[in-house]
Scaffold this motif. Structure first.
Motif: not given
Ligand SMILES: [Zn+2]
Length: 245
Positions: A98, A100, A123, A151, A154-155
């Motif tokens: 990701c 992130d 994602g 993870h 995750c947004g």
């Molecule tokens: Zn994520």
């Protein structure tokens, strides 16, 4: 223009033309069932210690993660590594993770320059571009391992859950992430338990399977035991990566 001098724009695009040529040659070799690789890459890998089996690559990744979890990561000498890697690379693992900011593969696995071939997007899913990148890693750079890394919290997963729940598309191009992650979220909504955690896990499993089965390069490398594709989940609180069986 003097003879033998290329225009600036040609100089700039030369490396990418060379890479594409190597990619094409390697792809043909794979289609023929050979293990032939580019002679330069095979003869003089900049990091000989990275010429390892898929199993050894996974073990090295996890040993690096152990050091990271314990707070005893090795300090790399980037000044020494940079010149070694000017003319090539032979990373021992590829990671699809990701975007992130809390999940940085080179840190999570305690790796130096030239060790990890990393594709990051929110994602951590395999679209055509990430598939092409992984094919390059495997066919041209002979990378023996791909890890798909999801993870906690995750947004992108949570945005997909919300979009499907509200039946409302998110703004801008975020809708393309939602479309890619929707299948995993739909599966998780049928299950009991934490939808976000289940969807994150399902998304990793789905993309491991996609990478393993996508032809003509990745599936052939898996069948020839030159490539292993595995999934893992990064724990934000401990830094531990739990491999999915
Ligand atoms: Zn994520």
């Amino acid at each position: 223009m003097k003879a033998g001098h290329s225009p600036t724009y040609l100089t700039k695009i030369a490396p990418s033309r060379r890479s594409l040529l190597l990619f094409a040659i390697s792809s043909v070799c794979i289609r023929l069932g050979d293990n032939i690789v580019d002679a330069k890459e095979a003869e003089a890998p900049p990091k000989p210690n990275n010429l390892i089996s898929p199993e050894a690559a996974l073990q090295r990744l996890m040993e690096g993660n152990d050091r990271y979890v314990q707070g005893v990561s090795r300090r790399d000498d980037f000044k020494r590594e940079r010149p070694v890697l000017v003319d090539g690379q032979n990373p021992y693992a590829a990671v699809l993770s990701c975007a992130d900011s809390r999940v940085a593969p080179e840190l999570v696995f305690g790796s130096g320059l030239g060790d990890l071939f990393v594709c990051r997007l929110a994602g951590n899913f395999a679209n055509d571009d990430t598939l092409a990148s992984m094919e390059y890693a495997v066919a041209v750079l002979n990378t023996p391992l791909i890890l798909v890394l999801g993870h906690d919290h995750c947004g992108a997963i949570d945005a997909t859950i919300k979009s499907l729940h509200d039946n409302k598309p998110p703004p801008g191009h975020i809708s393309s992430l939602v479309a890619a992650l929707a299948p995993a979220v739909e599966v998780s909504r049928q299950q009991t338990g934490d939808t976000s955690a289940e969807a994150t896990r399902q998304n990793v499993i789905d993309n491991v399977n996609k990478l393993k089965s996508t032809g003509p390069i990745l599936n052939a490398a898996v069948e020839q035991n030159r490539l292993k594709v595995v999934g893992g989940l990064y724990r934000l609180d401990t830094g531990r990566v739990d491999l999915l069986s």
